[in-house]
Design a protein around this motif. Structure first.
Motif, PDB file in Angstrom:
ATOM      1  N   ALA A  37      25.490  20.049  74.503  1.00  0.00           N
ATOM      2  CA  ALA A  37      25.442  21.449  74.082  1.00  0.00           C
ATOM      3  C   ALA A  37      26.115  21.624  72.724  1.00  0.00           C
ATOM      4  N   GLU A  38      27.171  20.880  72.493  1.00  0.00           N
ATOM      5  CA  GLU A  38      27.884  20.988  71.220  1.00  0.00           C
ATOM      6  C   GLU A  38      26.969  20.596  70.054  1.00  0.00           C
ATOM      7  N   ASP A  39      26.227  19.507  70.229  1.00  0.00           N
ATOM      8  CA  ASP A  39      25.284  19.093  69.186  1.00  0.00           C
ATOM      9  C   ASP A  39      24.138  20.090  69.049  1.00  0.00           C
ATOM     10  N   ALA A  40      23.730  20.687  70.152  1.00  0.00           N
ATOM     11  CA  ALA A  40      22.665  21.692  70.107  1.00  0.00           C
ATOM     12  C   ALA A  40      23.084  22.881  69.250  1.00  0.00           C
ATOM     13  N   LEU A  41      24.326  23.321  69.387  1.00  0.00           N
ATOM     14  CA  LEU A  41      24.810  24.445  68.580  1.00  0.00           C
ATOM     15  C   LEU A  41      24.748  24.108  67.097  1.00  0.00           C
ATOM     16  N   LYS A  42      25.145  22.889  66.747  1.00  0.00           N
ATOM     17  CA  LYS A  42      25.088  22.462  65.344  1.00  0.00           C
ATOM     18  C   LYS A  42      23.649  22.473  64.832  1.00  0.00           C
ATOM     19  N   LYS A  43      22.712  21.991  65.656  1.00  0.00           N
ATOM     20  CA  LYS A  43      21.299  21.950  65.248  1.00  0.00           C
ATOM     21  C   LYS A  43      20.741  23.357  65.057  1.00  0.00           C
ATOM     22  N   VAL A  44      21.067  24.264  65.956  1.00  0.00           N
ATOM     23  CA  VAL A  44      20.553  25.635  65.871  1.00  0.00           C
ATOM     24  C   VAL A  44      21.132  26.356  64.652  1.00  0.00           C
ATOM     25  N   GLN A  45      22.345  26.021  64.277  1.00  0.00           N
ATOM     26  CA  GLN A  45      22.933  26.620  63.083  1.00  0.00           C
ATOM     27  C   GLN A  45      22.310  26.060  61.811  1.00  0.00           C
ATOM     28  N   ALA A  46      21.835  24.815  61.868  1.00  0.00           N
ATOM     29  CA  ALA A  46      21.277  24.161  60.683  1.00  0.00           C
ATOM     30  C   ALA A  46      19.764  24.329  60.544  1.00  0.00           C
ATOM     31  N   GLU A  47      19.060  24.540  61.663  1.00  0.00           N
ATOM     32  CA  GLU A  47      17.601  24.613  61.670  1.00  0.00           C
ATOM     33  C   GLU A  47      17.138  25.815  62.483  1.00  0.00           C
ATOM     34  N   HIS A  48      15.864  26.190  62.276  1.00  0.00           N
ATOM     35  CA  HIS A  48      15.273  27.261  63.087  1.00  0.00           C
ATOM     36  C   HIS A  48      14.541  26.647  64.277  1.00  0.00           C
ATOM     37  N   PHE A  49      14.786  27.191  65.459  1.00  0.00           N
ATOM     38  CA  PHE A  49      14.051  26.814  66.664  1.00  0.00           C
ATOM     39  C   PHE A  49      13.507  28.087  67.298  1.00  0.00           C
ATOM     40  N   ASP A  50      12.314  27.983  67.867  1.00  0.00           N
ATOM     41  CA  ASP A  50      11.717  29.118  68.572  1.00  0.00           C
ATOM     42  C   ASP A  50      12.161  29.158  70.027  1.00  0.00           C
ATOM     43  N   GLN A  65      27.234  28.179  79.191  1.00  0.00           N
ATOM     44  CA  GLN A  65      28.091  28.413  78.020  1.00  0.00           C
ATOM     45  C   GLN A  65      27.270  28.274  76.731  1.00  0.00           C
ATOM     46  N   LEU A  66      26.355  27.303  76.716  1.00  0.00           N
ATOM     47  CA  LEU A  66      25.478  27.124  75.562  1.00  0.00           C
ATOM     48  C   LEU A  66      24.628  28.371  75.354  1.00  0.00           C
ATOM     49  N   LEU A  67      24.064  28.904  76.418  1.00  0.00           N
ATOM     50  CA  LEU A  67      23.261  30.124  76.335  1.00  0.00           C
ATOM     51  C   LEU A  67      24.057  31.246  75.678  1.00  0.00           C
ATOM     52  N   GLU A  68      25.275  31.429  76.123  1.00  0.00           N
ATOM     53  CA  GLU A  68      26.129  32.488  75.575  1.00  0.00           C
ATOM     54  C   GLU A  68      26.356  32.297  74.065  1.00  0.00           C
ATOM     55  N   GLU A  69      26.628  31.068  73.650  1.00  0.00           N
ATOM     56  CA  GLU A  69      26.871  30.793  72.232  1.00  0.00           C
ATOM     57  C   GLU A  69      25.591  30.910  71.404  1.00  0.00           C
ATOM     58  N   LEU A  70      24.467  30.456  71.953  1.00  0.00           N
ATOM     59  CA  LEU A  70      23.191  30.553  71.234  1.00  0.00           C
ATOM     60  C   LEU A  70      22.819  32.002  70.962  1.00  0.00           C
ATOM     61  N   LYS A  71      23.066  32.874  71.916  1.00  0.00           N
ATOM     62  CA  LYS A  71      22.719  34.288  71.769  1.00  0.00           C
ATOM     63  C   LYS A  71      23.583  34.970  70.700  1.00  0.00           C
ATOM     64  N   LYS A  72      24.774  34.436  70.449  1.00  0.00           N
ATOM     65  CA  LYS A  72      25.608  34.958  69.365  1.00  0.00           C
ATOM     66  C   LYS A  72      25.022  34.578  68.008  1.00  0.00           C
ATOM     67  N   ILE A  73      24.431  33.396  67.944  1.00  0.00           N
ATOM     68  CA  ILE A  73      23.867  32.880  66.688  1.00  0.00           C
ATOM     69  C   ILE A  73      22.495  33.477  66.413  1.00  0.00           C
ATOM     70  N   GLN A  74      21.651  33.478  67.444  1.00  0.00           N
ATOM     71  CA  GLN A  74      20.261  33.920  67.301  1.00  0.00           C
ATOM     72  C   GLN A  74      19.888  34.732  68.553  1.00  0.00           C
ATOM     73  N   PRO A  75      20.187  36.037  68.558  1.00  0.00           N
ATOM     74  CA  PRO A  75      20.030  36.862  69.768  1.00  0.00           C
ATOM     75  C   PRO A  75      18.630  36.842  70.400  1.00  0.00           C
ATOM     76  N   HIS A  76      17.590  36.652  69.614  1.00  0.00           N
ATOM     77  CA  HIS A  76      16.232  36.715  70.162  1.00  0.00           C
ATOM     78  C   HIS A  76      15.659  35.348  70.510  1.00  0.00           C
ATOM     79  N   LEU A  77      16.480  34.310  70.426  1.00  0.00           N
ATOM     80  CA  LEU A  77      16.035  32.965  70.756  1.00  0.00           C
ATOM     81  C   LEU A  77      15.662  32.877  72.229  1.00  0.00           C
ATOM     82  N   VAL A  78      14.510  32.290  72.512  1.00  0.00           N
ATOM     83  CA  VAL A  78      14.087  32.074  73.899  1.00  0.00           C
ATOM     84  C   VAL A  78      14.797  30.829  74.412  1.00  0.00           C
TER      85      VAL A  78
END
Length: 85
Positions: A37-50, A65-78
């Motif tokens: 999950a930690e690496d996933a957060l770095k990737k989502v901050q560096a690249e766009h994912f749908d 926990q990853l879901l919660e952090e992802l929604k802070k970065i990109q609220p509409h991310l599926v």
């Protein structure tokens, strides 16, 4: 068929990641994976994912926990949650 949707797969089991990646790529999606999950957060901050497909149970940061952090970065991310339990 080309969808151009970019999917990130997150699972601590490499076989799960590679299997999902193969299936999704065969269906025309652009995919990559990470084993934490930690690496996933770095990737989502560096690249766009749908879409992010993540396991719920992982060492360290779990899928919820990853879901919660992802929604802070990109609220509409599926985000699709999966589990083997």
């Amino acid at each position: 068929m080309e969808f151009n949707s970019k999917i990130l797969i997150v699972d601590d089991q490499i076989n799960t990641c590679k299997s999902l990646e193969a299936i999704l790529k065969k269906s025309g999606y652009v995919c990559s994976f990470t084993l934490s999950a930690e690496d996933a957060l770095k990737k989502v901050q560096a690249e766009h994912f749908d879409i992010v497909i993540t396991d719920i149970r992982m060492p360290g940061m779990d899928g919820l926990q990853l879901l919660e952090e992802l929604k802070k970065i990109q609220p509409h991310l599926v985000v699709i949650m999966i589990t083997g339990y």
